[in-house]
Design an enzyme around this catalytic site. Structure first.
Site, PDB file in Angstrom:
ATOM      1  N   HIS A 190       0.806  -1.226   0.000  1.00 19.52           N
ATOM      2  CA  HIS A 190       0.000   0.000   0.000  1.00 19.52           C
ATOM      3  C   HIS A 190       0.835   1.269   0.000  1.00 19.52           C
ATOM      4  O   HIS A 190       0.397   2.294  -0.511  1.00 19.52           O
ATOM      5  CB  HIS A 190      -1.040  -0.028   1.119  1.00 19.52           C
ATOM      6  CG  HIS A 190      -2.160  -0.951   0.766  1.00 19.52           C
ATOM      7  ND1 HIS A 190      -2.205  -2.250   1.197  1.00 19.52           N
ATOM      8  CD2 HIS A 190      -3.199  -0.784  -0.074  1.00 19.52           C
ATOM      9  CE1 HIS A 190      -3.248  -2.838   0.652  1.00 19.52           C
ATOM     10  NE2 HIS A 190      -3.879  -1.972  -0.106  1.00 19.52           N
ATOM     11  N   ARG A 297     -10.743   3.487  -2.115  1.00 20.59           N
ATOM     12  CA  ARG A 297     -10.401   2.665  -0.942  1.00 20.59           C
ATOM     13  C   ARG A 297     -10.828   3.424   0.316  1.00 20.59           C
ATOM     14  O   ARG A 297     -10.051   4.226   0.843  1.00 20.59           O
ATOM     15  CB  ARG A 297      -8.889   2.406  -0.885  1.00 20.59           C
ATOM     16  CG  ARG A 297      -8.353   1.487  -1.961  1.00 20.59           C
ATOM     17  CD  ARG A 297      -6.854   1.248  -1.757  1.00 20.59           C
ATOM     18  NE  ARG A 297      -6.347   0.140  -2.518  1.00 20.59           N
ATOM     19  CZ  ARG A 297      -5.790   0.241  -3.734  1.00 20.59           C
ATOM     20  NH1 ARG A 297      -5.666   1.408  -4.312  1.00 20.59           N
ATOM     21  NH2 ARG A 297      -5.345  -0.848  -4.352  1.00 20.59           N
ATOM     22  N   ARG A 333     -15.554   1.230  -2.622  1.00 18.55           N
ATOM     23  CA  ARG A 333     -15.399  -0.069  -1.965  1.00 18.55           C
ATOM     24  C   ARG A 333     -15.658   0.087  -0.476  1.00 18.55           C
ATOM     25  O   ARG A 333     -15.122   1.006   0.154  1.00 18.55           O
ATOM     26  CB  ARG A 333     -13.979  -0.589  -2.191  1.00 18.55           C
ATOM     27  CG  ARG A 333     -13.690  -1.827  -1.376  1.00 18.55           C
ATOM     28  CD  ARG A 333     -12.373  -2.425  -1.740  1.00 18.55           C
ATOM     29  NE  ARG A 333     -11.256  -1.762  -1.090  1.00 18.55           N
ATOM     30  CZ  ARG A 333      -9.986  -2.058  -1.335  1.00 18.55           C
ATOM     31  NH1 ARG A 333      -9.690  -2.979  -2.229  1.00 18.55           N
ATOM     32  NH2 ARG A 333      -9.017  -1.445  -0.707  1.00 18.55           N
ATOM     33  N   GLU A 432     -11.022 -11.193  -5.826  1.00 21.72           N
ATOM     34  CA  GLU A 432      -9.616 -11.235  -5.421  1.00 21.72           C
ATOM     35  C   GLU A 432      -9.286 -12.526  -4.691  1.00 21.72           C
ATOM     36  O   GLU A 432      -8.190 -12.716  -4.196  1.00 21.72           O
ATOM     37  CB  GLU A 432      -9.236  -9.994  -4.595  1.00 21.72           C
ATOM     38  CG  GLU A 432     -10.229  -9.563  -3.568  1.00 21.72           C
ATOM     39  CD  GLU A 432      -9.965  -8.168  -2.984  1.00 21.72           C
ATOM     40  OE1 GLU A 432      -8.855  -7.645  -3.100  1.00 21.72           O
ATOM     41  OE2 GLU A 432     -10.903  -7.625  -2.388  1.00 21.72           O
ATOM     42  N   ASN A 455      -4.147  -7.496  -7.173  1.00 19.45           N
ATOM     43  CA  ASN A 455      -3.099  -7.416  -6.147  1.00 19.45           C
ATOM     44  C   ASN A 455      -3.245  -8.595  -5.187  1.00 19.45           C
ATOM     45  O   ASN A 455      -2.269  -9.241  -4.817  1.00 19.45           O
ATOM     46  CB  ASN A 455      -3.208  -6.117  -5.345  1.00 19.45           C
ATOM     47  CG  ASN A 455      -3.138  -4.898  -6.234  1.00 19.45           C
ATOM     48  OD1 ASN A 455      -2.717  -5.007  -7.373  1.00 19.45           O
ATOM     49  ND2 ASN A 455      -3.554  -3.754  -5.719  1.00 19.45           N
ATOM     50  N   ASP A 456      -4.491  -8.831  -4.784  1.00 18.12           N
ATOM     51  CA  ASP A 456      -4.726  -9.963  -3.888  1.00 18.12           C
ATOM     52  C   ASP A 456      -4.943 -11.261  -4.656  1.00 18.12           C
ATOM     53  O   ASP A 456      -4.493 -12.315  -4.224  1.00 18.12           O
ATOM     54  CB  ASP A 456      -5.929  -9.675  -2.985  1.00 18.12           C
ATOM     55  CG  ASP A 456      -5.538  -8.789  -1.813  1.00 18.12           C
ATOM     56  OD1 ASP A 456      -4.463  -9.032  -1.219  1.00 18.12           O
ATOM     57  OD2 ASP A 456      -6.282  -7.845  -1.489  1.00 18.12           O
ATOM     58  N   CYS A 503      -9.210  -3.430 -10.908  1.00 20.25           N
ATOM     59  CA  CYS A 503      -8.672  -2.304 -10.144  1.00 20.25           C
ATOM     60  C   CYS A 503      -7.361  -2.672  -9.467  1.00 20.25           C
ATOM     61  O   CYS A 503      -6.797  -1.883  -8.727  1.00 20.25           O
ATOM     62  CB  CYS A 503      -9.688  -1.789  -9.128  1.00 20.25           C
ATOM     63  SG  CYS A 503     -10.228  -3.048  -7.982  1.00 20.25           S
TER      64      CYS A 503
HETATM   65  C1  PEP Z   1      -6.530  -5.672  -5.034  1.00 17.10           C
HETATM   66  O1  PEP Z   1      -6.425  -6.544  -4.162  1.00 17.10           O
HETATM   67  O2  PEP Z   1      -6.212  -5.856  -6.226  1.00 17.10           O
HETATM   68  C2  PEP Z   1      -7.056  -4.348  -4.707  1.00 17.10           C
HETATM   69  C3  PEP Z   1      -7.294  -3.464  -5.649  1.00 17.10           C
HETATM   70  O3  PEP Z   1      -7.263  -4.058  -3.401  1.00 17.10           O
HETATM   71  P1  PEP Z   1      -6.109  -3.656  -2.367  1.00 17.10           P
HETATM   72  O4  PEP Z   1      -4.863  -3.383  -3.148  1.00 17.10           O
HETATM   73  O5  PEP Z   1      -6.600  -2.464  -1.640  1.00 17.10           O
HETATM   74  O6  PEP Z   1      -6.016  -4.885  -1.530  1.00 17.10           O
HETATM   75 MG    MG Z   2      -7.357  -6.336  -2.233  1.00 18.74          MG
END
Ligand code: PEP
Ligand code: MG
Length: 571
Positions: A190, A297, A333, A432, A455-456, A503
């Protein structure tokens, strides 16, 4: 002498400034006997005076830059420093027992901390935390070690840190912080995402960083190629100045597309949205020609404070974002706390695997009152724009149904109270977790849209922690396993007449974009600073041609093969 370090390019741009090490100082205290007790008392008084002066400045800056409420924390610290009940016994230990000031202070403070912590009273427990913090500051002065506070930075610097938590990062003032480098972390941690939002060049995962770069050394951060140049000579400085100028030129070229739609070379329109963390970020979205917000977020609204934001405070933030976007699609979200995102005031039990634990929608369903407050604020704000609500970390259909039921209940209550709510709010989920991607056909019948959180999704599919640079070789967006899951989701949504966005950071990646276009992704949501570059790239690609490569790409065996294939078709 080491003159450069390599890391992961986390946020574009090139920055030049002096290194500023942000670290927790080592405060090892030894107990010794002193002869000159008066001198020891004056050492203590001097350290106390320096701490008071420092805290007064921090308090003032915090008041100006953050809020009165946050500044009050430092007011409490100042009170501790002038408390005779604490300082009296310290001086007695020095005078009567000939103890050195450091150990006299530490022993006395530890005694108070233990006593307050044992009390079953929140107020007293907070006092224990104040004493611990203040003691650290005074000890640092006694030991001649510097203690830093990110909000105190008032000259141009490049932050050098082992790691930056999201709350450290929100305290950084982009006016002074020109860039940052961390030893830990990946492109999707992050702090890296925040750097892109703030448009600060950053490199993460630079091994041996803390052992290599000292305070005050001149540093160049190359966030384009993931390089850190240490104490560069004139030739290197000139080289990077040229590189910076070229990058600025390229940015100026992309900027011409600011008011254009995103259309492929064969005339197909897609949407480019932005990921944001606070209402202020909407300025950057509009300046960079964002057509939507694909991910807001909201958890950042819950951070950097000492209690939950009220319904009213949340309403104001959501309404501000919707108004700023003037009817453009805005995907908000719901709270995604947990994993690396903690709230200081929410005392959750420590978990062995926080990324697999009670987080995001799981926590919201466990704490329905907190969740309902957010849902009410969102529903009330919905009349100000084109709101779409999205639930994070959905693993099962039951979770989605339960979350949606709470939303509908709150909506019914508001309508009954005579409060207006938009009747065209789409309700979707983030994909995710692999189970949800696999079950996308079932979800597609019930949700209005999907947004793929790669990302997750990548970390859960590859079982590779997104924060851990030791396994970053497994963090493979182009692994065919990931691409096949993405295809399942997009196809499932289209069969039901729904849309799919992405995203996760992958949506802004230049190798991923041609593949995603070919797969039929409808919306690409990325850091605002990546939008224009992506629009320029998409305008040169033919969607039909990219689609003709999909089958071959998905049949490849490895991530490297995919990358090489894409490079061969786009260059
Ligand atoms: C993700 O997991 O791709 C996402 C956009 O959420 P975050 O990065 O906030 O976990
Ligand atoms: Mg995520």
């Amino acid at each position: 002498m080491i003159t450069s370090l390599s890391g992961i390019a986390a946020s574009n741009g090139i920055a030049f400034a002096k290194a500023f090490r942000l670290e927790n100082p080592k405060l090892d205290v030894e107990k010794t006997t002193v002869e000159d007790t008066e001198k020891e008392i004056s050492r203590l008084d001097a350290a106390l005076a320096k701490s008071v002066a420092e805290l007064e400045v921090i308090q003032q800056r915090t008041r100006e830059q953050i809020s009165d409420k946050e500044a009050a924390i430092f007011g409490a610290h100042l009170l501790v420093l002038s408390d005779p009940e604490l300082i009296g016994p310290v001086k007695e230990k020095i005078t009567n027992d000939k103890q050195n000031a450091e150990s006299a202070l530490k022993e006395t403070a530890d005694g108070f901390v233990a006593m307050f912590e044992a009390m079953d009273n929140e107020y007293m427990k907070e006092r224990a935390a104040d004493i611990r913090d203040v003691t650290k500051r005074v000890l640092a002065h006694l030991l001649g070690v510097s203690i830093q506070n990110p909000s105190m930075i008032s000259e141009e610097v490049i932050i050098i840190a082992e790691d930056l938590t999201p709350s450290d990062t929100v305290q950084l003032n982009p006016q002074f912080v020109q860039g940052f480098v961390t030893e830990i972390g990946g492109r999707t941690s992050h702090s890296a995402i925040l750097a892109r939002t703030l448009e600060i060049p950053a490199v993460v995962g630079a091994k041996s960083l803390m052992a290599t770069i000292q305070n005050g050394v001149s540093v160049i951060v190359d966030g384009l190629d993931g390089q850190v140049l240490i104490d560069p000579d004139e030739a290197t400085i000139a080289e990077y100045q040229t590189k910076k100028a070229q990058y600025e030129e390229q940015k100026a070229e992309w900027a011409k597309l600011k008011n254009e739609a995103t259309v492929t070379a064969d005339g197909q329109a897609v949407e480019i949205g932005a990921n944001i963390g606070t209402p202020k970020d909407t300025t950057g979205v509009l300046e960079n020609g964002g057509e939507a917000i694909g991910l807001y977020r909201t958890e950042f609204l819950y951070m950097g404070r000492d209690e939950f934001p009220t319904e009213e405070q949340q309403y104001e933030a959501y309404a501000a974002v919707l108004k700023a976007m003037e009817g453009k699609p805005t995907v908000v979200r719901t709270l995604d706390i947990g994993g690396d995102k903690e709230l200081s005031y929410l005392d959750l039990p420590k978990e062995l695997n926080p990324f697999l634990g009670l987080r995001a929608i799981r926590l919201c369903l466990e704490m329905p009152d907190m969740f309902r407050t957010q849902l009410r604020a969102l529903l009330r704000a919905s009349v100000h724009g084109n709101l779409k609500i999205m639930f994070p970390m959905i693993a099962t259909l039951e979770e989605f149904r339960e979350a949606k039921a709470l939303l509908l209940e709150e909506k019914a209550k508001l309508l009954e109270e005579g409060i207006e709510v938009s009747d065209s709010i789409e309700v979707g989920i983030m994909v995710e977790i692999p189970s949800t991607a696999v079950m996308a056909d079932a979800f597609a019948k019930e949700v209005d849209f999907f947004s793929i959180g790669t990302n997750d999704l990548i970390q859960y599919t590859m079982a590779a922690d997104r924060m851990n640079e030791q396994v970053s070789y497994l963090y493979q967006p182009f692994n065919p396993a990931i691409l096949r899951l993405v295809k399942m989701v997009i196809d499932a949504s289209h069969r039901e007449g729904k849309w799919t966005g992405m995203c996760g950071e992958m949506a802004g990646d230049e190798i991923a974009i041609p593949i995603l276009l070919g797969l039929g992704l409808d919306e690409f949501s990325m850091s605002a600073s990546s939008i224009l570059k992506a629009r320029a790239q998409i305008s040169k690609l033919s969607k039909a041609e990219m689609a003709s490569h999909t089958e071959r790409i998905l049949a490849l065996g490895t991530s490297d093969e995919v990358e090489a294939y894409v490079k061969s078709i786009v260059s």
